[in-house]
Design a protein around this motif. Structure first.
Motif, short mmCIF file in Angstrom:
data_model
loop_
_atom_site.label_atom_id
_atom_site.label_comp_id
_atom_site.label_asym_id
_atom_site.label_seq_id
_atom_site.Cartn_x
_atom_site.Cartn_y
_atom_site.Cartn_z
N ARG D 73 38.65 47.71 29.58
CA ARG D 73 39.82 46.91 29.94
C ARG D 73 39.72 45.52 29.33
O ARG D 73 40.69 44.98 28.80
CB ARG D 73 39.88 46.74 31.46
CG ARG D 73 40.43 47.90 32.18
CD ARG D 73 41.62 47.52 33.08
NE ARG D 73 42.25 48.75 33.47
CZ ARG D 73 41.85 49.47 34.52
NH1 ARG D 73 40.87 49.04 35.30
NH2 ARG D 73 42.43 50.60 34.80
N SER D 74 38.51 44.96 29.46
CA SER D 74 38.39 43.58 28.98
C SER D 74 38.52 43.54 27.47
O SER D 74 39.08 42.59 26.91
CB SER D 74 37.09 42.99 29.50
OG SER D 74 36.28 42.55 28.45
N GLN D 77 42.11 43.57 26.71
CA GLN D 77 42.68 42.26 26.94
C GLN D 77 42.32 41.28 25.82
O GLN D 77 43.11 40.43 25.44
CB GLN D 77 42.14 41.73 28.26
CG GLN D 77 42.99 40.64 28.82
CD GLN D 77 43.08 40.83 30.31
OE1 GLN D 77 42.08 41.02 30.98
NE2 GLN D 77 44.28 40.78 30.85
N GLN D 78 41.12 41.44 25.29
CA GLN D 78 40.70 40.55 24.22
C GLN D 78 41.22 40.99 22.86
O GLN D 78 40.92 40.38 21.85
CB GLN D 78 39.16 40.47 24.18
CG GLN D 78 38.58 39.87 25.43
CD GLN D 78 37.07 39.94 25.46
OE1 GLN D 78 36.43 39.69 24.46
NE2 GLN D 78 36.50 40.29 26.59
#
Ligand code: ATP
Ligand code: ATP
Ligand code: MG
Ligand code: MG
Lengths: 348, 503, 328, 313
Positions: D73-74, D77-78
């Protein structure tokens, strides 16, 4: 006979004997101890030998628990001590030099002591709850061990080092001798000297102890340091036994087994009275259980069910309330609930 | 005797603890609308009888009838539901909860199952004000002194709608005014036909409030008497089984000999606890402290012992300025402090009598220098018999001792230290008549031997009887220091306390 | 979060007892701000929401744990019960059971396990640590008995719940699990503060003996908290099943420690009787935020990750402790 | 890939915001650092990323699926260019992989597969086939004993219960040997992929089973522990008891060359170079095969002696 039955350690002993007897059914010669190449050899010896690290860690844990604390970081200290010792030894030109190995062992144990002091300061100096204070080292310490080994398995080839966990001395496995010495030392410190009394009183009622002039802080730091030292020795033993250090897995979950051993041995997690003999028995019970699982061939998928069953039986048998309710004894041995403790809030 | 039918009848009650027969064939009855005193020495079995009745312990023999029906309560909850409300001997409240909750927990005012906090607090304030207490009812109980906790326990018990009210030594740390409040309430309840069982070691209180008494000795029944028909001397005789000779012997206290000043305070104080005070205690001197609940007596004691840190002022010992950072440093200077709250601040319940007694001495020596077992046994034996601790078994767990005997163990812990300044905060709490006299004699003797004593007691007679000098506290301020000469009487003390005047 | 604060009685100007929780909350905000300054793209609402999304199951489990710890007990079985719940759900769904039937059954299993442990703890007076440890072995063992492989969940209802996004506007969203977790938190806060059961929990934790002598139903309370914890673990397991859409015997290993840590970081005393549910929520958020920080930190090796977690935890607890102590 | 196992602490995910310039940014979520094999794997990925000029965001999931999901997920997002990960477990990735797909970030699986029905969720899977490894081990055994008529008593040291390599290596092995009834697995127990456990379990086996012909260990480390146990019992590893292991780590190869192990099935951790190649292709939008099996071999004692001097790992 009834006095015998009522002895504190009767039930743990009975359970241990029962477990051993169970083995006898599945393995012939289970109780046979022979001489092989001048070493004592046999399943019983193995149980003590493999149980040695657990016994050590549990001894330290007993004292911590008696002060109504808990030390989750022992597994990490096990890993760190083994990793550091193996790293030093693998850097030696001659891995068999006794001086070099002793220096490595010394450094590893010194670091363990430092880690114990750290735990003790967090608990006694800053007043962080023990479970969280030691959780910090549990997490970071595992990382530290991996940092030391670079996440690899550091293999050493050193016969003096091998002696600690895998060697023999005077026909006995050296690890058993170490355990005996540490046990005797602990018993001496706590029962011969007055450390035990102070620990029990701090665990029983911290504020009352403080008002009796006991330096609770000093006692706590001592105890956490001792626990880390025991874990350090256990770490050396474990890594020496396989001549390698595994920063990732050494001592994983040993804190749970150690706490379990202490509790089976009859020491309350609420602190206060502790029993070293009980702890040793508890650790032996756990180790015997493990050996039993291997030797009677419980499949790995059911291992945990089997463990759950045995642990349940152990604690039920040990519970006076259970025995009385099940065996329909008439009189109840009073006291509403011996487990309940008054909690005293330190209002300083 | 055309007495009404007893509301409660216990007959042939027996209770055995491992090694101790606490109750043996005891009969007891309680009539509606009476105050019935249960009398006996420490360890006679009073509390055990109460616990057996209310379902804390199972009974081994005998039966209990409540309003003519046989009952056997399985828990205090069951007893409470059947209309028996109890204050047990040790304050059994939850110190982590607020005052209001301690009064109402288990029967909180609710609407649709939702606790009405506001209403609960208001009603708690009402109930307490009826006992003349003005507390912040939302503060945790632990922020109040033991005496106030005792009042809260009483407030809880009398508010429960009950047929039988049991009070096991509710007055052990209350002062005269509070006791009077309690008695007023008890009389009112009595008029409503409630039967009250009352335990106390203060004979005056017994004679003031009770109609009838049952006497126990060593777990057996001595008899039941009308209070009006039994004199104090007879009562004591029946309780201890022999005549008590030297009860009033300490009447006149010799004036203090000129000892060197041992402890001097100069404007020592701690914000929120005690205003700065200046007090000198000489060697061989007994200094008494008098004051109302929460007036700051305990706070003075704690400061002198280093249990709390002083915020202001200076402390000198033997003329030298010191700062006591911990109790440990006080003990090192031979100052001992026997706390009023023996359960929270005194005893280690899971250790034996012997271990509890030697604890402070051992702590002073450090763990590397254990007291030889032989020496331990000698010391312990000496004080078990000097204080008449029963059962006289040094290996008994302290938790299994009766309240009074626990108090003696705590005293013994400090006495074996042979301190130079002994601070006694309510040392005779819950101690029976005989032992009380014994302890008072001991204090007098020790001070004659040169020990300084700071004596705190809610019982002014006791303070007067022992002290050479009395400090009077009011609202956390040391307002007066009175020499204990002919002119000092309890009345004058009470007056000083009330007026807060400087004499 | 704010609604929980509202539930707690802040009528008097921040009574003494709430200070630790306030300090924890303050530190959490400080940590978030520090992260925002240090990392680009950190200080967004979705980061906080992601912490909730990724920890909804832990939050629910920690709520149950709070009840247990408040009575002075401990429940080590939660992680395994989470694992067992995912396993039971997955295998029953594979056999074609209806989704809601499975959910109900899982919740019942969790509650019954908790009830059993609570009853043993109370009636046989055995330390909660061992009883729940046996429970942990049992639940984990049952997982392996069902299967040692992981089982995917393809049930339409589960998938739908798992993949629904609840939009909050401004590009922010949460999963339904977050809403469930918040409902659980609010309900639990209500129970702890406004019902007899809740107050009995605190009383039992303060002093079991006193609670008994005050005539409180200690037996019922103790058994109830373990039942609540079992139920919450099962519910946490369902949320975990939504989260990972699979059942696996090794899932949630060690989650009991995370839950205990969250509760204790939130200021609840392990000895019982003192602490607030809001603290637990903060504890979970702190653990979650530490992970987020690490993911933004980026290039940490495996071991530095652990050391860094330890250091952050240490810094947080040290500050929490020092500030609270100074205020007193 | 190899060992599984548990780790009882909190967790992590990785990678800071990726830049938008020409450098490829890859988010890589590793299972953990539970074994030497795994760390070698991590190292290989990190080093080859550097060589290939790929900006690597690394995160360690500490054996927890939830941490991997968080990490992925991160990465989404990045806005990294490509995501690679070694799944802790096979199932349960659909949701987060869909998120990646929606964000148009290609995903490469390494080391372990996932069981999604929808294979469009990831571009390719690079890794060994554990079942195949088990089969190779079994095949060697069958060949070795093809002339013998006697029963062959086999003991097995399994990996961490429930972990994919343990399950698959066991399955592959027993599939091959079950064809011939003379092969009998007389004891099988988990050794958690560690030396210490391997030694302990083997000692118990030796006590309770007087006649053991063959040991099959799911990784080298357990085999190495077992060798110590065998020597302790006064037997000669490699002769009295034949030993087959999987992995081919350095210590294992050494033991093989020394004649203490008889056969090792390689399971290479050095996936880095292949992974980077694939990543570059995927980012460019080139077609890649859906399944890339790592180049792996098997070693006999003679082969080991030859290969040992120039093994990186
Ligand atoms: N739980 C217990 N275990 C063993 N002995 C006990 C226990 N409780 C009380 N006793 C013993 O029973 C006897 C009666 O104790 P009890 O507490 O009833 O005395 P009491 O009359 O209330 O005394 P006091 O005035 O000091 O409160 C004592 O000898 C005490 O030691
Ligand atoms: N009326 C009151 N309001 C608020 N707090 C009080 C009150 N009375 C007592 N306290 C609290 O009780 C504690 C103990 O009080 P203190 O030491 O002054 O009591 P004391 O003079 O020894 O009297 P006693 O012990 O008989 O109650 C103090 O810390 C104080 O905070
Ligand atoms: Mg009594
Ligand atoms: Mg006082």
């Amino acid at each position: 006979m009834t006095r015998f039955l009522r002895h504190r350690l009767f039930w743990p002993v009975a359970i241990l004997v029962a477990l051993l007897a169970l083995n006898l059914v599945f393995t012939d010669n289970f109780f046979r101890v022979q001489m092989k190449d001048g070493h004592l050899y046999g399943s019983l010896i193995d149980i003590v030998r493999f149980g040695a690290p657990l016994i050590l860690v549990s001894l330290g844990m007993t004292l911590v628990i008696a002060t109504s604390g808990i030390d989750l970081s022992v597994g990490s200290v096990v890993a760190i001590a083994g990793a550091l010792a193996c790293l030093r030894i693998s850097d030696l030109d001659d891995q068999n030099s006794i001086g070099g190995v002793l220096a490595a062992v010394g450094i590893a144990l010194a670091l363990s002591v430092a880690l114990g002091v750290w735990n003790g300061l967090l608990v006694a100096g800053i007043g962080i709850q023990p479970i969280i204070a030691t959780l910090i080292l549990m997490v970071a310490g595992r990382g530290l061990a991996q940092l030391i080994t670079d996440g690899q398995i550091t293999t050493v080839n050193s016969s003096p080092y091998k002696l600690i966990g895998g060697g023999y001395w005077l026909t006995l496995p050296f690890s058993i001798i170490i355990v005996a010495v540490v046990l005797a030392l602990t018993a001496f410190l706590t029962r011969r000297l007055a450390l035990g009394l102070l620990i029990e009183s701090v665990g029983g009622n911290a504020e009352a102890s403080r008002l009796s002039g006991i330096s609770a802080r000093g006692v706590l730091i001592t105890v956490y340091t001792f626990c880390a030292l025991c874990a350090g020795i256990a770490g050396l033993m474990i890594s020496s036994n396989v001549s390698s250090a595994d920063g990732n897995n050494a001592g994983l979950w040993i804190e749970l087994d150690a706490i379990l051993a202490v509790v089976i041995g009859g020491t309350s997690l609420a602190g206060g009275r502790f029993s070293l003999g009980g702890t040793v028995l508890g650790a032996l019970i756990i180790q015997t259980l493990t050996t039993t699982i291997y030797s009677i061939g419980v499949p790995p998928e059911t291992t945990l069910l089997f463990k759950a069953l045995v642990v349940t039986i152990v604690c039920l048998l040990q519970s006076p309330a259970f025995r009385e309710k099940v065996f329909h004894r008439r009189r109840r041995p009073q006291s509403p609930s011996p487990v309940t403790e008054e909690k005293v809030r330190v209002s300083a | 005797m055309a007495a009404p039918a007893p509301i409660l009848r216990m007959s042939g009650i027996g209770k055995q603890f491992p090694g101790v027969k606490a109750l043996d064939d005891v009969d007891f009855r309680l009539l509606p609308g009476e105050v019935h005193a249960l009398m006996g020495e420490n360890g006679a079995g009073k509390s055990t009888l109460i616990k057996v009745l209310t379902g804390v312990y199972d009974i081994d023999a005998g039966e209990i009838e409540l309003e003519g029906r046989r009952v056997a309560f399985s828990s205090p909850l069951a007893a409470q539901q059947a209309g028996i409300s109890t204050v047990y001997q040790e304050v059994n409240l939850c110190a982590n909860l607020s005052v209001a909750e301690n009064i109402f927990i288990g029967r909180e005012p609710r609407r649709l199952g939702r606790i009405q906090w506001k209403k609960m607090r208001r009603r708690a304030e009402e109930i307490l004000s009826r006992l003349d207490l003005d507390l912040d009812v939302s503060a945790p109980l632990s922020s109040y002194s033991l005496a106030i906790q005792q009042m809260v326990a009483i407030a809880r018990a009398v508010d429960i709608d009950a047929k039988v009210l049991i009070l096991d030594e509710p007055t052990s740390s209350l002062d005269a005014g509070e006791v009077a409040q309690l008695f007023r309430v008890m009389r009112r309840l009595k008029e409503q036909g409630i039967a009250i069982l009352f335990v106390s070691h203060f004979l005056d209180q017994i004679y003031e409030i009770s109609d009838r008494m049952t006497i126990l000795r060593n777990g057996t029944l001595v008899g039941e008497y009308l209070t009006s028909e039994l004199s104090q001397v007879e009562l004591v005789g029946k309780m201890i089984g022999r005549e008590l000779a030297d009860l009033e012997k300490l009447e006149d206290r010799p004036p203090a000999r000129e000892g060197a000043p041992l402890v001097e305070t100069e404007l020592l104080g701690r914000t929120g606890a005690i205003e700065p005070f200046t007090l000198t205690i000489h060697e061989g001197e007994v200094v008494g402290l008098a004051g109302l609940l929460g007036s700051g007596r305990t706070e003075i004691a704690r400061l002198l012992f280093g249990a709390d840190h002083a915020g202001t002022g200076a402390l000198k010992i033997d003329g030298q300025a010191v700062s006591l950072r911990t109790p440990r440093s006080a003990v090192a200077r031979k100052i001992a402090f026997c706390s009023e709250n023996r359960r929270a601040e005194g005893l280690i319940p899971d250790l034996t009598v012997r271990e509890n007694i030697i604890l402070a001495l051992q702590a002073a020596r450090g763990w590397t220098r254990p007291i030889p077992r032989r020496r331990q046994d000698e010391l312990v034996e000496k004080y078990i018999s000097a204080l008449n601790i029963r059962p006289a078994n040094p290996e008994q767990l302290v938790r299994n001792l009766s309240g009074g005997n626990q108090q003696k163990v705590l005293l013994a812990r400090w006495l074996i230290l042979e301190p130079r300044l002994l601070i006694l905060d309510e040392p005779t709490r819950g101690i029976d008549v005989g032992a009380k006299a014994e302890i008072q004699r001991l204090v007098a003797e020790l001070s004659d031997g040169g020990m300084a004593v700071l004596f705190i007691s809610a019982e002014l007679e006791e303070v007067l009887r022992l002290s050479h000098k009395v400090g009077v506290l009011r609202d956390r301020r040391l307002v007066a220091e009175l020499d204990n000469d002919e002119g000092l009487t309890t009345d004058r003390l009470t007056e000083t306390i009330a007026s807060g005047a400087i004499s | 979060m704010t609604s929980v604060t509202g539930l707690l009685d802040l009528r008097r100007t921040v009574p003494q007892k709430y200070i630790p929780v306030m300090v924890t909350a303050g530190l959490f905000v400080a940590m978030f701000v520090a992260g925002g300054i240090r990392y680009e793209g950190f200080a967004t609402g979705q980061i906080v929401l992601n912490v909730f999304i990724d920890n909804a199951f832990l939050l629910v489990v920690a709520v149950g744990m709070t009840f247990v710890i408040l009575t002075g007990g401990i429940d080590l079985s939660v992680g395994s019960v989470v694992g067992l719940s995912t396993m039971v759900s997955a295998s029953l769904l594979k056999d074609g059971w209806p989704a809601f039937g499975v959910m109900a059954l899982v919740l019942v299993i969790g509650a019954v396990l908790g009830l059993g442990m609570g009853a043993i703890i109370h009636y046989f007076e055995i330390q909660p640590f061992i009883v729940t440890l046996a429970g942990m072995f049992l639940a984990r063992g049952l997982c392996y008995t069902i299967s040692t492989d992981s089982i995917p969940i393809e049930n339409a209802t589960f998938t739908a719940i798992a993949q629904t996004r609840v939009d909050l506007g401004g590009d922010m969203w949460v999963s339904p699990s977050v809403l469930i977790a918040l409902v659980v938190v609010l309900a639990a806060a209500y129970v702890l503060h406004y019902t007899r059961l809740g107050r009995n929990v605190y009383a039992t934790g303060g002093s079991e003996q006193s609670a008994l002598l005050m005539g409180l139903p200690v037996a019922r309370t103790k058994i109830a908290v373990y039942t609540v914890s079992g139920f919450c673990s099962a519910l946490g397991g369902l949320l975990f099943a939504f989260y990972s859409l699979s059942g696996y015997g090794l899932s949630a290993v060690g989650m009991e420690l995370d839950a205990i840590a969250a509760v204790v970081i939130g200021g609840t005393l392990l000895t019982g009787g003192s602490g607030y549910l809001l603290g637990t929520v903060l504890g979970v958020l702190v653990l979650g935020l530490i992970q987020t920080i690490i993911s933004f930190e980026g290039t940490l090796s495996s071991w530095w990750t652990k050391i860094f977690i330890g250091l952050l935890l240490f810094a947080f607890i040290l500050l929490q402790r020092l500030i609270t102590a100074r205020r007193r | 890939g190899c060992s599984g196992g548990g780790d009882g602490d909190s967790s992590a995910s990785g990678g800071s915001a990726g830049g938008g310039d020409d450098k490829i940014v890859m988010g890589f979520s590793q299972v953990g650092a539970e074994s030497g094999w795994r760390t070698a794997n991590t190292k290989s990925v990190q080093e080859s990323a550097k060589e290939a000029g790929i900006d690597l965001k690394f995160s360690d999931a500490q054996q927890k699926q939830e941490n991997q999901i968080k990490a992925i997920r991160s990465y989404i997002q990045q806005k990294v260019d490509v995501i690679a990960f070694s799944p802790v477990v096979e199932s349960g990735w659909d949701t987060v992989l869909k998120e990646a797909q929606n964000a148009k970030i290609p995903v490469i699986l390494t080391d372990r597969a996932v069981d999604s029905k929808d294979t469009s969720l990831y571009k390719t899977f690079l890794g060994s086939d554990f079942v195949e490894e088990g089969k190779k081990a079994g095949q060697w055994l069958v060949d070795e004993y093809k002339d013998s008529k006697d029963t062959v008593n086999i003991v097995e040291l399994q990996g961490t219960t429930g972990s994919a390599p343990a399950n698959d290596r066991k399955a592959g092995f027993s599939e091959i040997i079950s064809a011939d009834p003379k092969f009998k697995v007389i004891a099988s127990q988990s050794g958690d992929f560690t030396r210490a456990k391997g030694k302990e379990v083997m000692e118990a086996f030796l006590k309770s089973n007087p006649k053991i012909d063959v040991l099959y260990a799911h990784n080298d480390d357990m085999g190495l522990g077992a060798i110590e146990a065998i020597e302790g019992a006064g037997k000669v590893p490699g002769k009295d008891i034949k030993i087959i292991t999987v992995d081919a780590v350095h210590d294992g190869m050494q033991a093989l060359a020394d004649g203490k192990i008889n056969y090792i099935v390689e399971c290479s951790p050095l996936l880095g170079p292949q992974l980077m190649d694939l990543a570059k292709k995927v980012v460019k939008g080139e077609q890649v095969p859906p399944r890339v099996v790592t180049e792996e071999t098997t070693f006999t004692q003679e082969q080991a002696k030859e290969a040992l001097p120039n093994r990186k790992y």
